[in-house]
Design a protein around this motif. Structure first.
Motif, PDB file in Angstrom:
ATOM      1  N   VAL A  14      56.473 -18.925 130.908  1.00  0.00           N
ATOM      2  CA  VAL A  14      57.694 -19.181 130.147  1.00  0.00           C
ATOM      3  C   VAL A  14      57.540 -20.525 129.445  1.00  0.00           C
ATOM      4  O   VAL A  14      57.224 -21.530 130.081  1.00  0.00           O
ATOM      5  CB  VAL A  14      58.921 -19.194 131.080  1.00  0.00           C
ATOM      6  CG1 VAL A  14      60.191 -19.456 130.296  1.00  0.00           C
ATOM      7  CG2 VAL A  14      59.019 -17.879 131.847  1.00  0.00           C
ATOM      8  N   THR A  15      57.785 -20.528 128.127  1.00  0.00           N
ATOM      9  CA  THR A  15      57.603 -21.718 127.315  1.00  0.00           C
ATOM     10  C   THR A  15      58.750 -21.838 126.321  1.00  0.00           C
ATOM     11  O   THR A  15      59.246 -20.824 125.827  1.00  0.00           O
ATOM     12  CB  THR A  15      56.281 -21.618 126.513  1.00  0.00           C
ATOM     13  OG1 THR A  15      55.215 -21.266 127.386  1.00  0.00           O
ATOM     14  CG2 THR A  15      55.951 -22.910 125.808  1.00  0.00           C
ATOM     15  N   ALA A  16      59.145 -23.057 126.015  1.00  0.00           N
ATOM     16  CA  ALA A  16      60.088 -23.301 124.921  1.00  0.00           C
ATOM     17  C   ALA A  16      59.274 -23.553 123.656  1.00  0.00           C
ATOM     18  O   ALA A  16      58.319 -24.326 123.662  1.00  0.00           O
ATOM     19  CB  ALA A  16      60.967 -24.502 125.234  1.00  0.00           C
ATOM     20  N   VAL A  17      59.630 -22.860 122.570  1.00  0.00           N
ATOM     21  CA  VAL A  17      58.929 -23.011 121.287  1.00  0.00           C
ATOM     22  C   VAL A  17      59.956 -23.068 120.165  1.00  0.00           C
ATOM     23  O   VAL A  17      61.116 -22.671 120.342  1.00  0.00           O
ATOM     24  CB  VAL A  17      57.945 -21.838 121.029  1.00  0.00           C
ATOM     25  CG1 VAL A  17      56.848 -21.796 122.076  1.00  0.00           C
ATOM     26  CG2 VAL A  17      58.668 -20.511 120.949  1.00  0.00           C
ATOM     27  N   TRP A  18      59.532 -23.546 119.012  1.00  0.00           N
ATOM     28  CA  TRP A  18      60.392 -23.527 117.839  1.00  0.00           C
ATOM     29  C   TRP A  18      60.401 -22.130 117.236  1.00  0.00           C
ATOM     30  O   TRP A  18      59.344 -21.507 117.098  1.00  0.00           O
ATOM     31  CB  TRP A  18      59.930 -24.535 116.795  1.00  0.00           C
ATOM     32  CG  TRP A  18      60.128 -25.948 117.211  1.00  0.00           C
ATOM     33  CD1 TRP A  18      59.157 -26.849 117.539  1.00  0.00           C
ATOM     34  CD2 TRP A  18      61.374 -26.626 117.376  1.00  0.00           C
ATOM     35  NE1 TRP A  18      59.728 -28.045 117.886  1.00  0.00           N
ATOM     36  CE2 TRP A  18      61.094 -27.942 117.800  1.00  0.00           C
ATOM     37  CE3 TRP A  18      62.710 -26.261 117.218  1.00  0.00           C
ATOM     38  CZ2 TRP A  18      62.071 -28.881 118.058  1.00  0.00           C
ATOM     39  CZ3 TRP A  18      63.699 -27.195 117.472  1.00  0.00           C
ATOM     40  CH2 TRP A  18      63.390 -28.478 117.881  1.00  0.00           C
ATOM     41  N   ALA A  19      61.567 -21.638 116.888  1.00  0.00           N
ATOM     42  CA  ALA A  19      61.678 -20.331 116.239  1.00  0.00           C
ATOM     43  C   ALA A  19      61.039 -20.397 114.854  1.00  0.00           C
ATOM     44  O   ALA A  19      61.132 -21.412 114.162  1.00  0.00           O
ATOM     45  CB  ALA A  19      63.150 -19.936 116.121  1.00  0.00           C
ATOM     46  N   ASN A  20      60.404 -19.310 114.455  1.00  0.00           N
ATOM     47  CA  ASN A  20      59.860 -19.214 113.100  1.00  0.00           C
ATOM     48  C   ASN A  20      60.831 -18.412 112.233  1.00  0.00           C
ATOM     49  O   ASN A  20      61.894 -17.982 112.703  1.00  0.00           O
ATOM     50  CB  ASN A  20      58.447 -18.609 113.118  1.00  0.00           C
ATOM     51  CG  ASN A  20      58.411 -17.204 113.698  1.00  0.00           C
ATOM     52  OD1 ASN A  20      59.347 -16.418 113.544  1.00  0.00           O
ATOM     53  ND2 ASN A  20      57.316 -16.866 114.382  1.00  0.00           N
ATOM     54  N   SER A  21      60.489 -18.186 110.982  1.00  0.00           N
ATOM     55  CA  SER A  21      61.406 -17.502 110.064  1.00  0.00           C
ATOM     56  C   SER A  21      61.685 -16.068 110.496  1.00  0.00           C
ATOM     57  O   SER A  21      62.820 -15.581 110.351  1.00  0.00           O
ATOM     58  CB  SER A  21      60.865 -17.537 108.637  1.00  0.00           C
ATOM     59  OG  SER A  21      59.598 -16.929 108.573  1.00  0.00           O
ATOM     60  N   GLN A  22      60.700 -15.377 111.051  1.00  0.00           N
ATOM     61  CA  GLN A  22      60.924 -14.003 111.526  1.00  0.00           C
ATOM     62  C   GLN A  22      61.869 -14.007 112.728  1.00  0.00           C
ATOM     63  O   GLN A  22      62.755 -13.156 112.816  1.00  0.00           O
ATOM     64  CB  GLN A  22      59.603 -13.336 111.881  1.00  0.00           C
ATOM     65  CG  GLN A  22      59.776 -11.881 112.272  1.00  0.00           C
ATOM     66  CD  GLN A  22      58.463 -11.191 112.592  1.00  0.00           C
ATOM     67  OE1 GLN A  22      57.485 -11.836 112.984  1.00  0.00           O
ATOM     68  NE2 GLN A  22      58.435  -9.884 112.450  1.00  0.00           N
ATOM     69  N   ASP A  23      61.670 -14.941 113.653  1.00  0.00           N
ATOM     70  CA  ASP A  23      62.587 -15.067 114.793  1.00  0.00           C
ATOM     71  C   ASP A  23      64.006 -15.292 114.300  1.00  0.00           C
ATOM     72  O   ASP A  23      64.957 -14.673 114.786  1.00  0.00           O
ATOM     73  CB  ASP A  23      62.198 -16.246 115.699  1.00  0.00           C
ATOM     74  CG  ASP A  23      60.835 -16.103 116.336  1.00  0.00           C
ATOM     75  OD1 ASP A  23      60.433 -14.969 116.661  1.00  0.00           O
ATOM     76  OD2 ASP A  23      60.177 -17.153 116.516  1.00  0.00           O
ATOM     77  N   ALA A  24      64.164 -16.201 113.332  1.00  0.00           N
ATOM     78  CA  ALA A  24      65.488 -16.537 112.810  1.00  0.00           C
ATOM     79  C   ALA A  24      66.177 -15.312 112.220  1.00  0.00           C
ATOM     80  O   ALA A  24      67.370 -15.089 112.449  1.00  0.00           O
ATOM     81  CB  ALA A  24      65.379 -17.642 111.765  1.00  0.00           C
ATOM     82  N   GLU A  25      65.418 -14.507 111.485  1.00  0.00           N
ATOM     83  CA  GLU A  25      65.990 -13.301 110.893  1.00  0.00           C
ATOM     84  C   GLU A  25      66.373 -12.275 111.960  1.00  0.00           C
ATOM     85  O   GLU A  25      67.483 -11.747 111.965  1.00  0.00           O
ATOM     86  CB  GLU A  25      64.998 -12.680 109.913  1.00  0.00           C
ATOM     87  CG  GLU A  25      65.534 -11.442 109.233  1.00  0.00           C
ATOM     88  CD  GLU A  25      64.533 -10.842 108.256  1.00  0.00           C
ATOM     89  OE1 GLU A  25      64.722  -9.656 107.920  1.00  0.00           O
ATOM     90  OE2 GLU A  25      63.577 -11.524 107.866  1.00  0.00           O
ATOM     91  N   LEU A  26      65.463 -12.012 112.891  1.00  0.00           N
ATOM     92  CA  LEU A  26      65.709 -10.990 113.910  1.00  0.00           C
ATOM     93  C   LEU A  26      66.770 -11.399 114.931  1.00  0.00           C
ATOM     94  O   LEU A  26      67.521 -10.559 115.428  1.00  0.00           O
ATOM     95  CB  LEU A  26      64.407 -10.655 114.642  1.00  0.00           C
ATOM     96  CG  LEU A  26      63.329  -9.958 113.815  1.00  0.00           C
ATOM     97  CD1 LEU A  26      62.023  -9.885 114.585  1.00  0.00           C
ATOM     98  CD2 LEU A  26      63.796  -8.577 113.392  1.00  0.00           C
TER      99      LEU A  26
END
Length: 69
Positions: A14-26
């Protein structure tokens, strides 16, 4: 034909990461936003990996619960 596999163990990272543009859309997020990423490998009884999964979650309205039996 169904495959009959008995999962005996699961290893998750389990890791915390920055959302990318696809994550933001979905996930309907506004960037920048941190999300939870889970990489999981499931093993059968002989320790052979049988399933690889990558999940990306927004924890804004949800929590992650892991139950082992």
């Amino acid at each position: 034909m169904p495959l009959h596999v008995r999962v005996a163990a699961v290893r998750e990272q389990v890791t915390a990461v920055w959302a990318n543009s696809q994550d933001a859309e979905l996930l309907d997020l506004t960037l920048p936003q941190a999300i939870m990423m889970i990489d999981a490998i499931s093993f059968e009884q002989s320790a052979t990996p049988v399933l690889l999964a990558k999940h990306r979650y927004s924890t804004e309205h949800f929590i992650y619960v892991n139950e082992v039996r």
